[in-house]
Design an enzyme around this catalytic site. Structure first.
Site, mmCIF file in Angstrom:
data_model
loop_
_atom_site.group_PDB
_atom_site.id
_atom_site.type_symbol
_atom_site.label_atom_id
_atom_site.label_comp_id
_atom_site.label_asym_id
_atom_site.label_seq_id
_atom_site.Cartn_x
_atom_site.Cartn_y
_atom_site.Cartn_z
ATOM 1 N N SER A 14 5.966 -6.505 -20.048
ATOM 2 C CA SER A 14 5.235 -7.477 -20.862
ATOM 3 C C SER A 14 6.240 -8.225 -21.759
ATOM 4 O O SER A 14 7.174 -8.819 -21.235
ATOM 5 C CB SER A 14 4.137 -6.787 -21.661
ATOM 6 O OG SER A 14 3.219 -7.723 -22.187
ATOM 7 N N ASP A 42 -2.608 -9.749 -12.572
ATOM 8 C CA ASP A 42 -2.381 -9.674 -14.016
ATOM 9 C C ASP A 42 -3.127 -10.806 -14.730
ATOM 10 O O ASP A 42 -2.840 -11.980 -14.503
ATOM 11 C CB ASP A 42 -0.875 -9.788 -14.282
ATOM 12 C CG ASP A 42 -0.495 -9.472 -15.720
ATOM 13 O OD1 ASP A 42 -1.352 -9.577 -16.606
ATOM 14 O OD2 ASP A 42 0.676 -9.103 -15.947
ATOM 15 N N HIS A 47 -1.818 -5.926 -15.299
ATOM 16 C CA HIS A 47 -0.774 -5.933 -16.319
ATOM 17 C C HIS A 47 -0.248 -4.513 -16.486
ATOM 18 O O HIS A 47 -0.705 -3.742 -17.324
ATOM 19 C CB HIS A 47 -1.339 -6.466 -17.636
ATOM 20 C CG HIS A 47 -0.290 -6.838 -18.632
ATOM 21 N ND1 HIS A 47 0.591 -7.878 -18.432
ATOM 22 C CD2 HIS A 47 0.026 -6.311 -19.850
ATOM 23 C CE1 HIS A 47 1.406 -7.973 -19.475
ATOM 24 N NE2 HIS A 47 1.084 -7.038 -20.338
#
Length: 623
Positions: A477, A562, A594
């Site tokens: 991330s 995602d 994600h």
């Protein structure tokens, strides 16, 4: 290369133990105290198991998921129903399922395509009712629905006027909501759906991160909230709902309020935690402080490790506690504590194979960044080798408004076991250290947030602990962004980079957020930037803008579904790397979102990363 003869004395820990599903996780006692539930693999997939509380070995699986596994579940307070949440291949459009514990009948009560379910309120005082947030009618807003657990009826009770969050009391009454102002500040509202909502507190953008609603007392007369307005750190306050008087209950000059413990019967605050190098508790209730002290004595007598303590009290009498102890160099220890009898029973370790494994201790460190800001972090060093000029991996946390914490971490243990110093930096923009520190990261992606990582490497190299010429960078991330930024902006500082679900282009990232993030969009843009008015700066801070400068090998991984960081973020930079003939690997996971949930995908990812790091940094690798 690592001193193989010395280091081979430490047993190589299998990736399957470190990154497979836990053997036991998330224990929960039923509200009536008779049952114990937990998560464990069933036919290779994480499912809910339930058995008698006093006979956990007699538990059996009651859910039958065969895909991504179950991670969010709980007992309903009607004593006959289990709930759990699932999404489809990582899209984060959660659906709520109910399971009748008597008949085994299972039903999905929010079977809507492309709709996200939020479980907002359910408690022992209203055991057959549950409040849900659903963006069924408007994708950018979650309206409030009431679910009747007996009939299955789902009725809208409040249309969302633009809130990102709700204020709900223990009688499941809507008492207010939270919205964001145009400049990214936070507005807390009080009122009702019948009479309307009025602004109660305007929180400036500089205070918005750590300020907000925390709960109501059982009788609804007290509202608890945190605020950093007028101070550098967030403090806990109570508001008398009758008079409007607000009183500070707890605060720390250097650290924000983190956790709050509420009395299970009165819902008044009993304790507050502050996350410093280790978690520090401050007690507001003398009786609970005594009970917590007796629990710690029982843990010491039972030989529990030194670790962070978490207490959950789901059982309605409040006398049966779920207790988790998390050391940094051992598996999680999961206990049941019978508070009245002062009896402690170890249920299990989350990964029993790690109970006697050669794990490494996590150690705090701090340093002065190049502009004089004090920055904190943790290192985890390989065991049984001299701490001199070791290869290292800067493992960057996501968020970025989050932080590394002391305790067990699979990646830290894996890196240390393979021969690397795992460096975890709470760079500026990380939460918990007060508003000045978190706000110092505003719009500084790829700038001071990135140089904090470089300064940590220089600090540890100056101490002689790591070899500055053998450092890799990895993360997921925001951490994936930082890895790509390291490769693009300062390739001379790193040997290699690993980015999982990392943004490569801040302009496209900010233009493609989920619809239901719209109420908080002003806050996000205050933190990162506005692609409509700050296009040039955001492009300059995007790793894709400097792809031609990448001169180190890069491994990129992404989930195809995602919803937060679209797969196009990976595809853009992979195409540019291919066009330039730059060394890279790309792993696309078609059934992930994600992050990586399915064990087979985690094994594929960590196998590739381990080989990649061994090739470029010289550490060990499992065949």
């Amino acid at each position: 290369m690592i001193r193989a003869m010395t280091y081979d004395a430490v047993r190589l820990l299998p990736r399957s133990i470190l990154f497979g599903d836990p053997e036991y996780a998330g224990p929960c006692i039923s509200p009536d105290g008779t049952l114990l539930a937990y998560l464990a693999p069933h036919e290779g997939v994480l499912n809910v198991w339930i058995g008698p509380r006093d006979k956990p070995d007699a538990a059996r699986p009651v859910t039958q998921d065969r895909l991504r596994g179950i991670r969010a579940y709980g007992f309903c307070h009607d004593d006959s129903t289990l709930f759990y949440l699932k999404d489809e291949e990582g899209d984060e459009n959660w659906r709520l399922y109910l399971l009748d514990l008597g008949s085994g009948e299972e039903r999905c009560v929010t079977p809507y395509e492309g709709v996200q379910t939020q479980l907002l309120a359910h408690n022992t005082w209203h055991p057959t009712r549950m409040l849900l947030g659903l963006n069924r009618d408007r994708r950018h807003l979650h309206d409030l629905f009431e679910l009747d657990l007996v009939s299955g009826d789902l009725v809208k009770v409040c249309e969302n006027p633009g809130f990102f969050g709700w204020l709900i009391d223990t009688d499941l009454r809507v008492r207010g909501g939270v919205s964001y102002s145009d400049d990214g500040g936070k507005v807390l509202h009080l009122g009702s759906s019948e009479d309307g909502f009025q602004p109660w507190k305007h929180v400036p953008q500089v205070d918005a991160g750590a300020s907000g609603f925390r709960g109501f007392s059982r009788d609804g007369s007290s509202l608890y909230f945190t605020s950093s307005v007028g101070a550098n750190t967030s403090r806990l306050f109570v508001r008398d709902m009758a008079t409007g008087t607000e009183t500070e209950l707890a605060g720390d000059p250097s650290y924000d309020v983190r956790g709050i413990v509420f009395d299970p019967h009165t819902q008044h605050v009993q304790a507050v935690s502050f996350e410093k190098e280790r978690l520090e508790w401050r007690y507001l209730d003398a009786a609970f402080e005594r009970e917590a002290g007796l629990l710690r004595e029982a843990l010491d007598s039972a030989g529990a490790p030194d670790g962070e303590l978490d207490i959950q009290r789901n059982e309605r009498s409040g006398r049966l506690w779920n207790v988790t102890v998390s050391p940094s160099d051992g598996p999680l220890h999961l206990y049941v504590y019978e508070q009245e009898e002062r009896r402690l029973r170890l249920l299990f370790h989350h990964a029993p194979a790690l109970a006697d494994a050669p794990l490494a201790a996590m150690e705090p460190f701090d340093f002065l960044a190049r502009d004089g800001l004090r920055v904190h972090g943790y290192i985890t060093c390989p065991r049984s080798v001299p701490r001199t000029a070791l290869p290292a991996v800067v493992n960057v946390h996501g968020g970025p408004e989050a932080r590394n914490s002391w305790g067990f971490g699979s990646e830290a243990q894996w890196l240390a076991n393979r021969g690397y110093v795992c460096v975890q930096v709470n760079y500026r923009g990380s939460s918990g250290y007060g508003k000045s520190f978190v706000n110092a990261g505003d719009k500084r992606w790829g700038r001071e947030m990135q140089t904090d990582l470089l300064d940590a490497v220089d600090h540890l190299a100056a101490l002689g602990t790591i070899d500055a010429g053998r450092v890799g960078i990895m993360g997921a991330s925001y951490g994936g962004y930082a890895a790509l930024a390291g490769a693009a902006f300062t390739p001379e500082a790193f040997r290699c980079a690993v980015a999982l679900c990392g943004p490569s282009n801040l302009l496209t990232l900010l233009k493609s957020t989920p619809a239901y993030w719209k109420p908080a969009l002003a806050y996000q843009r205050a933190r990162v930037g506005d692609p409509d008015t700050e296009r040039e700066r955001l492009w300059d801070q995007s790793p894709l803008s400097r792809v031609d400068d990448i001169a180190i090998p890069v491994l990129i991984a992404h989930g195809a579904n995602d919803p937060r960081v679209r797969v196009s973020e990976a595809e853009q930079i992979v195409k540019a790397l291919q066009r330039n003939g730059l060394a890279h690997e790309y792993l696309l996971f078609e059934d992930e979102g994600h992050g990586l949930v399915r064990p087979a995908n985690r094994m594929r990812y960590y196998t590739a990363v381990e080989r990649f790091l061994a090739t470029h940094l010289g550490g060990r690798a499992e065949n």
